[in-house]
Scaffold this motif. Structure first.
Motif, PDB file in Angstrom:
ATOM      1  N   GLU A 102       0.841  -1.171  -0.343  1.00 42.87           N
ATOM      2  CA  GLU A 102      -0.047   0.169  -0.060  1.00 42.87           C
ATOM      3  C   GLU A 102       0.669   1.471  -0.254  1.00 42.87           C
ATOM      4  O   GLU A 102       2.050   1.104   0.756  1.00 42.87           O
ATOM      5  CB  GLU A 102      -0.902  -0.087   1.609  1.00 42.87           C
ATOM      6  N   ALA A 103       0.501   2.192  -0.560  1.00 42.09           N
ATOM      7  CA  ALA A 103       1.389   3.717  -0.629  1.00 42.09           C
ATOM      8  C   ALA A 103      -0.036   4.760   0.108  1.00 42.09           C
ATOM      9  O   ALA A 103      -0.452   4.474   0.504  1.00 42.09           O
ATOM     10  CB  ALA A 103       1.172   4.389  -2.352  1.00 42.09           C
ATOM     11  N   GLU A 104       1.049   5.467   0.447  1.00 38.15           N
ATOM     12  CA  GLU A 104       1.105   6.510   1.605  1.00 38.15           C
ATOM     13  C   GLU A 104      -0.868   7.020   0.664  1.00 38.15           C
ATOM     14  O   GLU A 104      -0.556   7.997  -0.277  1.00 38.15           O
ATOM     15  CB  GLU A 104       1.350   7.028   2.008  1.00 38.15           C
ATOM     16  N   ARG A 105      -1.468   7.114   1.722  1.00 38.34           N
ATOM     17  CA  ARG A 105      -2.745   7.973   0.991  1.00 38.34           C
ATOM     18  C   ARG A 105      -2.351   9.682   0.474  1.00 38.34           C
ATOM     19  O   ARG A 105      -1.697  10.402   1.615  1.00 38.34           O
ATOM     20  CB  ARG A 105      -3.480   8.124   2.297  1.00 38.34           C
ATOM     21  N   ASN A 106      -3.053  10.203  -0.423  1.00 36.03           N
ATOM     22  CA  ASN A 106      -2.746  11.473  -1.105  1.00 36.03           C
ATOM     23  C   ASN A 106      -3.869  11.977  -0.606  1.00 36.03           C
ATOM     24  O   ASN A 106      -4.440  11.665  -2.076  1.00 36.03           O
ATOM     25  CB  ASN A 106      -2.203  11.413  -2.224  1.00 36.03           C
ATOM     26  N   PRO A 107      -4.347  12.953  -0.014  1.00 39.72           N
ATOM     27  CA  PRO A 107      -5.661  13.744  -0.142  1.00 39.72           C
ATOM     28  C   PRO A 107      -5.817  14.505  -0.884  1.00 39.72           C
ATOM     29  O   PRO A 107      -7.129  14.209  -1.395  1.00 39.72           O
ATOM     30  CB  PRO A 107      -5.439  14.457   1.369  1.00 39.72           C
ATOM     31  N   ASP A 108      -5.042  14.525  -1.832  1.00 36.09           N
ATOM     32  CA  ASP A 108      -4.962  15.878  -2.992  1.00 36.09           C
ATOM     33  C   ASP A 108      -5.345  14.566  -4.008  1.00 36.09           C
ATOM     34  O   ASP A 108      -6.198  15.359  -5.757  1.00 36.09           O
ATOM     35  CB  ASP A 108      -4.061  16.659  -3.305  1.00 36.09           C
ATOM     36  N   LEU A 109      -5.034  13.764  -4.341  1.00 43.11           N
ATOM     37  CA  LEU A 109      -4.861  12.378  -5.089  1.00 43.11           C
ATOM     38  C   LEU A 109      -6.147  11.545  -5.001  1.00 43.11           C
ATOM     39  O   LEU A 109      -7.171  10.841  -6.167  1.00 43.11           O
ATOM     40  CB  LEU A 109      -3.480  11.796  -6.169  1.00 43.11           C
ATOM     41  N   ASP A 110      -6.636  11.147  -3.643  1.00 41.48           N
ATOM     42  CA  ASP A 110      -7.336   9.942  -3.602  1.00 41.48           C
ATOM     43  C   ASP A 110      -8.505  10.739  -2.279  1.00 41.48           C
ATOM     44  O   ASP A 110      -9.692   9.949  -2.270  1.00 41.48           O
ATOM     45  CB  ASP A 110      -6.734   9.369  -2.514  1.00 41.48           C
ATOM     46  N   GLY A 111      -8.946  12.086  -2.284  1.00 40.89           N
ATOM     47  CA  GLY A 111      -9.950  12.197  -1.874  1.00 40.89           C
ATOM     48  C   GLY A 111     -10.063  12.332  -0.299  1.00 40.89           C
ATOM     49  O   GLY A 111      -9.313  12.089   0.324  1.00 40.89           O
TER      50      GLY A 111
END
Length: 131
Positions: free
Chosen positions: A34-43
């Motif tokens: 799993e990759a770290e969540r990115n709010p700009d990309l993943d909502g």
């Protein structure tokens, strides 16, 4: 950092290759990265993930990510899309890729997927969450 996470290309690829070897040695059903969540990309959703089992990568992608994945596969001619599944109730496509190669090549592909397909930066953090 722990033994199961990394945030540089070199560390991630070593981590992913070690996970592939452990998966193969243990005969486990699959491994998950799993990759770290990115709010700009993943909502509001979770970060991207990739599963690997025996000789198959499994991942979910949007239409745009699928196009980038197809482009990336030109760098890995020994890998091929084996199955695309887009259920009506899902937003996106589940992709299965047959990948017959050594652990280092598989690790390199996984790292490139997170960057080229899921638009993660060079210093993204990833975890091996299941082996």
């Amino acid at each position: 950092m722990t033994r199961f996470e990394a945030d540089t290309s070199r560390e991630r690829r070593k981590l992913f290759a070690d996970a592939v070897e452990a998966h193969r040695n243990r005969g486990s059903a699959f491994l998950t990265i799993e990759a770290e969540r990115n709010p700009d990309l993943d909502g509001e959703g979770p970060g991207p993930w990739i599963q690997f089992s025996e000789r198959t990568f499994n991942m979910d992608v949007t239409d745009e990510e699928l196009d980038r994945l197809k482009d990336l596969l030109s760098e890995f001619p020994e890998f091929r899309i084996d199955q695309l599944e887009s259920p009506d109730e899902a937003e996106g496509t589940n992709v299965r890729i047959t990948a017959r190669s050594d652990a280092n090549r598989l690790a390199g592909f996984a790292d490139r997927v997170f960057q080229a397909v899921y638009s993660r930066e060079e210093d993204y953090r990833a975890w091996v969450t299941a082996i």
